[in-house]
Design a protein around this motif. Structure first.
Motif, PDB file in Angstrom:
ATOM      1  N   LEU A  57      22.788  -1.113 -92.065  1.00 58.83           N
ATOM      2  CA  LEU A  57      22.606  -0.814 -90.649  1.00 58.83           C
ATOM      3  C   LEU A  57      21.288  -1.375 -90.130  1.00 58.83           C
ATOM      4  N   ALA A  58      20.217  -1.187 -90.901  1.00 62.72           N
ATOM      5  CA  ALA A  58      18.897  -1.661 -90.486  1.00 62.72           C
ATOM      6  C   ALA A  58      18.889  -3.173 -90.290  1.00 62.72           C
ATOM      7  N   GLU A  59      19.494  -3.902 -91.202  1.00 59.90           N
ATOM      8  CA  GLU A  59      19.503  -5.363 -91.108  1.00 59.90           C
ATOM      9  C   GLU A  59      20.361  -5.841 -89.937  1.00 59.90           C
ATOM     10  N   ALA A  60      21.469  -5.180 -89.693  1.00 60.12           N
ATOM     11  CA  ALA A  60      22.334  -5.590 -88.585  1.00 60.12           C
ATOM     12  C   ALA A  60      21.645  -5.351 -87.244  1.00 60.12           C
ATOM     13  N   MET A  61      20.994  -4.211 -87.089  1.00 67.30           N
ATOM     14  CA  MET A  61      20.276  -3.935 -85.841  1.00 67.30           C
ATOM     15  C   MET A  61      19.097  -4.889 -85.682  1.00 67.30           C
ATOM     16  N   ALA A  62      18.435  -5.215 -86.792  1.00 69.66           N
ATOM     17  CA  ALA A  62      17.286  -6.122 -86.739  1.00 69.66           C
ATOM     18  C   ALA A  62      17.704  -7.513 -86.288  1.00 69.66           C
ATOM     19  N   GLU A  63      18.870  -7.956 -86.743  1.00 73.03           N
ATOM     20  CA  GLU A  63      19.349  -9.275 -86.331  1.00 73.03           C
ATOM     21  C   GLU A  63      19.671  -9.303 -84.842  1.00 73.03           C
ATOM     22  N   ALA A  64      20.221  -8.201 -84.344  1.00 67.52           N
ATOM     23  CA  ALA A  64      20.492  -8.122 -82.903  1.00 67.52           C
ATOM     24  C   ALA A  64      19.187  -8.164 -82.120  1.00 67.52           C
ATOM     25  N   TRP A  65      18.185  -7.460 -82.627  1.00 67.49           N
ATOM     26  CA  TRP A  65      16.873  -7.456 -81.977  1.00 67.49           C
ATOM     27  C   TRP A  65      16.241  -8.837 -82.046  1.00 67.49           C
TER      28      TRP A  65
ATOM     29  N   ARG B 273      12.302  -2.355 -92.617  1.00 68.12           N
ATOM     30  CA  ARG B 273      11.585  -1.480 -93.558  1.00 68.12           C
ATOM     31  C   ARG B 273      11.625  -0.036 -93.088  1.00 68.12           C
ATOM     32  N   ARG B 274      11.357   0.186 -91.813  1.00 69.91           N
ATOM     33  CA  ARG B 274      11.278   1.542 -91.270  1.00 69.91           C
ATOM     34  C   ARG B 274      12.586   2.304 -91.461  1.00 69.91           C
ATOM     35  N   PHE B 275      13.683   1.657 -91.103  1.00 70.53           N
ATOM     36  CA  PHE B 275      14.960   2.367 -91.159  1.00 70.53           C
ATOM     37  C   PHE B 275      15.544   2.430 -92.571  1.00 70.53           C
ATOM     38  N   SER B 276      15.410   1.365 -93.323  1.00 70.47           N
ATOM     39  CA  SER B 276      16.003   1.373 -94.664  1.00 70.47           C
ATOM     40  C   SER B 276      15.224   2.260 -95.627  1.00 70.47           C
ATOM     41  N   SER B 277      13.933   2.502 -95.357  1.00 70.92           N
ATOM     42  CA  SER B 277      13.131   3.319 -96.264  1.00 70.92           C
ATOM     43  C   SER B 277      13.145   4.802 -95.910  1.00 70.92           C
ATOM     44  N   ALA B 278      13.637   5.149 -94.741  1.00 67.63           N
ATOM     45  CA  ALA B 278      13.710   6.560 -94.365  1.00 67.63           C
ATOM     46  C   ALA B 278      14.668   7.283 -95.301  1.00 67.63           C
ATOM     47  N   PRO B 279      14.311   8.449 -95.814  1.00 69.57           N
ATOM     48  CA  PRO B 279      15.210   9.177 -96.720  1.00 69.57           C
ATOM     49  C   PRO B 279      16.580   9.448 -96.105  1.00 69.57           C
TER      50      PRO B 279
ATOM     51  N   GLN C 171      23.895   6.474 -79.492  1.00 65.38           N
ATOM     52  CA  GLN C 171      22.861   6.778 -78.511  1.00 65.38           C
ATOM     53  C   GLN C 171      21.455   6.762 -79.079  1.00 65.38           C
ATOM     54  N   ALA C 172      21.278   7.294 -80.275  1.00 66.59           N
ATOM     55  CA  ALA C 172      19.930   7.418 -80.829  1.00 66.59           C
ATOM     56  C   ALA C 172      19.992   7.430 -82.348  1.00 66.59           C
ATOM     57  N   LEU C 173      18.946   6.924 -82.957  1.00 67.63           N
ATOM     58  CA  LEU C 173      18.830   6.941 -84.414  1.00 67.63           C
ATOM     59  C   LEU C 173      17.593   7.752 -84.773  1.00 67.63           C
ATOM     60  N   ILE C 174      17.782   8.768 -85.606  1.00 71.56           N
ATOM     61  CA  ILE C 174      16.681   9.652 -85.984  1.00 71.56           C
ATOM     62  C   ILE C 174      16.376   9.453 -87.466  1.00 71.56           C
ATOM     63  N   ALA C 175      15.159   9.018 -87.757  1.00 73.13           N
ATOM     64  CA  ALA C 175      14.700   8.887 -89.137  1.00 73.13           C
ATOM     65  C   ALA C 175      14.120  10.233 -89.567  1.00 73.13           C
ATOM     66  N   VAL C 176      14.570  10.728 -90.721  1.00 73.96           N
ATOM     67  CA  VAL C 176      14.187  12.068 -91.165  1.00 73.96           C
ATOM     68  C   VAL C 176      13.692  12.036 -92.601  1.00 73.96           C
ATOM     69  N   GLY C 177      12.644  12.812 -92.879  1.00 68.15           N
ATOM     70  CA  GLY C 177      12.126  12.936 -94.231  1.00 68.15           C
ATOM     71  C   GLY C 177      10.966  13.909 -94.235  1.00 68.15           C
ATOM     72  N   TYR C 178      10.301  13.988 -95.362  1.00 69.49           N
ATOM     73  CA  TYR C 178       9.103  14.817 -95.414  1.00 69.49           C
ATOM     74  C   TYR C 178       7.929  14.018 -94.866  1.00 69.49           C
ATOM     75  N   PRO C 179       7.132  14.610 -93.985  1.00 73.12           N
ATOM     76  CA  PRO C 179       6.060  13.856 -93.315  1.00 73.12           C
ATOM     77  C   PRO C 179       4.992  13.350 -94.273  1.00 73.12           C
TER      78      PRO C 179
END
Length: 210
Positions: free
Chosen positions: A60-68, A91-97, A173-181
């Protein structure tokens, strides 16, 4: 200050997350809070996709990045800057837990024959989904998780839908990255109440009567 008001004022958008697995039970508890948000007609037009598997997040991260990338190149952004921005996005999206994709459906919303009312109905659905995302963010914070709300799917909904196999009537609509801060962001600036509150009639600001 009540516990709820304190939570609202101390919640932060956390972009740096620890490389640590998040229990599915915590994600589901936050999503349970999301479904208790108010919605137009109680239609509950939100749908959520949860991604925790590394390959799915990367795809998903790579596909959105290519569109961007295509948008950035179309804007004339220098190649070096494009590469840096696109690389950071992946990196941001693929590394999010965990990634939680919030979507909208008009399935149970009212239908009108004229464009004006139908446009308003769609806006009501969007507002409802946004309310559910806010509930999710607050619940995640209460559970000790960090999260950040990204609007990237709005710019490439068809790409997101295709990669994840989302039905045509369900709109990302939105993508939420979630993990321990892994950071403690400083409180962002907020406009004073006097600038954003009007009393009795439009144009009469709170500061004018204090």
């Amino acid at each position: 200050m009540s516990e709820l008001l304190s939570l609202i004022k101390t919640r932060r958008s956390v972009r740096k997350l620890k490389d640590r697995a998040v229990p599915l039970s915590s994600i589901l508890e936050a999503l349970d809070a999301a479904r208790w948000a108010p919605s137009a007609h109680n239609a509950q037009p939100w749908r959520f996709v949860v991604l925790a598997e590394a390959e799915a997040k990367k795809r998903l991260a790579e596909a959105m990045a290519e569109a961007w990338r295509r948008d950035l190149e179309g804007d004339g952004v220098p190649e070096e800057e494009v590469e840096a921005l696109v690389g950071e996005s992946v990196r941001r999206f693929s590394s999010a837990p965990v990634l939680v994709l919030a979507c909208m459906t008009m399935e149970d919303m009212d239908s009108y024959p004229d464009e004006r009312r139908q446009r308003a109905e769609r806006t009501m659905a969007i507002q409802s989904v946004a309310a559910s995302v806010q509930n999710f963010l607050l619940a995640a914070s209460a559970l000790g998780l960090g999260a950040c709300w990204y609007c990237a799917p709005l710019f490439c909904p068809d790409v997101v839908r295709e990669v994840l196999g989302i039905p045509e009537g369900v709109e990302p609509q939105a993508l939420i990255a979630v993990g321990y801060p892994n950071e403690e962001p400083e409180p962002p600036p907020r406009k004073p109440l006097e600038e954003v509150v009007y009393l009795e009639r439009w144009g009469r600001a709170l500061g004018e009567v204090r």
